[in-house]
Each structure stands twice: as C-alpha cells, then as structure tokens.
Write an enzyme that holds these catalytic residues in place. Structure first.
Site, PDB file in Angstrom:
ATOM      1  N   ALA A  72       0.861  -1.186   0.000  1.00  0.00           N
ATOM      2  CA  ALA A  72       0.000   0.000   0.000  1.00  0.00           C
ATOM      3  C   ALA A  72       0.892   1.229   0.000  1.00  0.00           C
ATOM      4  CB  ALA A  72      -0.912   0.011   1.215  1.00  0.00           C
ATOM      5  N   GLU A  73       0.703   2.109  -0.986  1.00  0.00           N
ATOM      6  CA  GLU A  73       1.526   3.317  -1.027  1.00  0.00           C
ATOM      7  C   GLU A  73       0.753   4.507  -0.483  1.00  0.00           C
ATOM      8  OE1 GLU A  73       2.707   4.270  -5.029  1.00  0.00           O
ATOM      9  OE2 GLU A  73       0.752   5.058  -5.526  1.00  0.00           O
ATOM     10  N   GLY A  74       1.482   5.473   0.015  1.00  0.00           N
ATOM     11  CA  GLY A  74       0.853   6.698   0.492  1.00  0.00           C
ATOM     12  C   GLY A  74       0.247   6.599   1.880  1.00  0.00           C
TER      13      GLY A  74
END
Length: 77
Positions: A37-39
């Site tokens: 999961a990015e951000g």
C-alpha cells in the site's frame, strides 16, 4: 501488487475505498501475490491495512523519500 495512494488516503473514512482496498488485497493473496500500500500517512490507515491483511506499506508515516546515504543511516539507527 501495489495499491495506489488515491485509494489509501481516504479509505479510513470512505467505505467504498476501503472495499476496493480489501477486495484488492484478497484478490492478490488468492493469486499468490504480496500487497504493497503506497501513500500511508496516518496510524489509522496503518491499523486498518493491518486488519485487512496488507503485507507491506510505504509512505510518509514511515519516512519521506531519502537519498541512499540517509536511508542507510535510518536503517542503522
């Protein structure tokens, strides 16, 4: 498989985004893939991603992007 930050940033307060993230994690795991999961920027998002079974996170909650030398120092500390 990487989940874009556009789904991550509002998922704590947006049930539709949470459903997309949850379904994506389940699909990836069913295909034998790990999920990134990015951000990720908040403790609430981190907690929810853990509950949903996300494997790896990246984002400002952990660290801003760093040059190689600063990254090595961060790991040593």
């Amino acid at each position: 498989l990487k989940i874009d930050q556009s789904f991550i940033k509002d998922m704590v307060d947006n049930k539709d985004d949470e459903a997309v993230v949850h379904s994506t994690i389940q699909l990836a795991h069913n295909l034998g893939l790990s999920v990134v999961a990015e951000g990720v920027e908040t403790d609430r998002a981190l907690k929810l991603l853990g509950e949903l079974g996300c494997d790896v996170i990246q984002g400002y909650l952990i660290s801003k992007p760093l040059p190689h030398g600063e990254f090595e120092k961060l790991l040593k500390d």
